[in-house]
Design an enzyme around this catalytic site. Structure first.
Site, PDB file in Angstrom:
ATOM      1  N   ASP A 163     -17.212  -5.283  22.710  1.00 45.71           N
ATOM      2  CA  ASP A 163     -18.198  -4.539  23.498  1.00 45.71           C
ATOM      3  C   ASP A 163     -19.235  -3.918  22.575  1.00 45.71           C
ATOM      4  O   ASP A 163     -18.971  -3.694  21.391  1.00 45.71           O
ATOM      5  CB  ASP A 163     -17.506  -3.414  24.285  1.00 45.71           C
ATOM      6  CG  ASP A 163     -16.521  -3.945  25.314  1.00 45.71           C
ATOM      7  OD1 ASP A 163     -16.674  -5.107  25.726  1.00 45.71           O
ATOM      8  OD2 ASP A 163     -15.607  -3.185  25.680  1.00 45.71           O
TER       9      ASP A 163
HETATM   10  N1  URA Z   1     -11.114  -4.534  24.739  1.00 44.13           N
HETATM   11  C1  URA Z   1     -12.153  -3.786  25.146  1.00 44.13           C
HETATM   12  O1  URA Z   1     -12.044  -3.050  26.128  1.00 44.13           O
HETATM   13  N2  URA Z   1     -13.299  -3.875  24.472  1.00 44.13           N
HETATM   14  C2  URA Z   1     -13.463  -4.643  23.378  1.00 44.13           C
HETATM   15  O2  URA Z   1     -14.542  -4.650  22.777  1.00 44.13           O
HETATM   16  C3  URA Z   1     -12.378  -5.405  22.958  1.00 44.13           C
HETATM   17  C4  URA Z   1     -11.202  -5.338  23.651  1.00 44.13           C
END
Ligand code: URA
Length: 234
Positions: free
Chosen positions: A103
């Site tokens: 993310d």
């Molecule tokens: N899980 C998440 O919620 N975000 C990420 O970036 C990776 C795994």
């Protein structure tokens, strides 16, 4: 400007030591002229060839990036800076892409390559590549959470996660969490299902790869031969 041995090693095809040996053996040319000095400074747009083949021209490249928060795991984005924008210009035309996504606000280990078949294999659900994250939450983690993750958490939208592993860290507001899947916002949704929203997330392992803590946020390096081989054994 970058050292010649570093430029060769950045392709991931040679270690720094192998690059030095190649250069000293007279097998490397810079802008068409043989160069035997590993410390020679080379401009990013100067072509470098090994045994007459220009490097970066089609060969596979494997890089480890310490993704900072605020950049997106994409190759192009109309609005935000991407992880590829953190790399020097000589990597622009090599068809590189991040293997999987973190993310925008997640930090940590991201593999960047132009090896499509390898990426496909590492991301395939059949391969079950373990990913380990350091997570901080708003709330106190307890044995109930450890148990729930090990059973496989049922997300609020009804998706049943595969079993994972939660290792509590001191204070119980942080933990290491290992998952094998990579669903959208997976860890945030898992923790939300436990009523303990994620406040910070950093990936520290991706299969056999471990984030090199020498890399500052936004820093990157070529994988070593050993790391590349470990990915193929995954
Ligand atoms: N899980 C998440 O919620 N975000 C990420 O970036 C990776 C795994």
């Amino acid at each position: 400007m970058e050292r010649l041995d570093k430029r060769l090693a950045a392709t991931g095809q040679w270690s720094r030591k192998e690059a030095k040996d190649l250069i000293r053996a007279g097998r490397v040319s810079v802008g068409g002229t043989v160069c035997r000095s590993p410390e020679e400074k080379v401009a990013p747009d100067t072509p470098v060839a090994v045994d007459g083949t220009t490097i970066g021209a089609g060969g596979p490249v494997y890089l480890m990036l310490h993704k900072p928060a605020g950049v997106v795991s994409a190759t192009e984005d109309g609005r935000d800076r991407t992880v590829l924008d953190l790399l020097p210009p000589q990597y622009r035309e090599m068809g590189l892409f991040p293997v999987g996504r973190l993310d925008k606000d997640t930090e940590g280990l991201l593999l960047i390559t132009n090896d499509g078949p390898l990426a496909h294999r590492l991301l395939s659900p059949r391969h079950h590549v373990d990913k380990v994250y350091y997570v901080e939450v708003d709330g106190i983690l307890d044995q109930g959470d450890v148990e729930a993750v090990s059973q496989g958490i049922l997300l609020r939208d009804g998706y049943q996660c595969l079993p994972g592993k939660l290792e509590l860290l001191s204070g119980n507001t942080a933990a290491y969490i290992t998952i094998r899947e990579g669903k959208y916002h997976q860890i945030k949704r898992m923790m939300a299902a436990r009523g303990k929203p994620v406040t910070y997330l950093k990936r520290i392992k991706f299969g056999a790869l471990t984030l090199d803590e020498q890399l500052d946020k936004g820093g990157w390096r070529a994988l070593t031969d050993r790391e590349i081989h470990s990915l193929f054994r995954q």
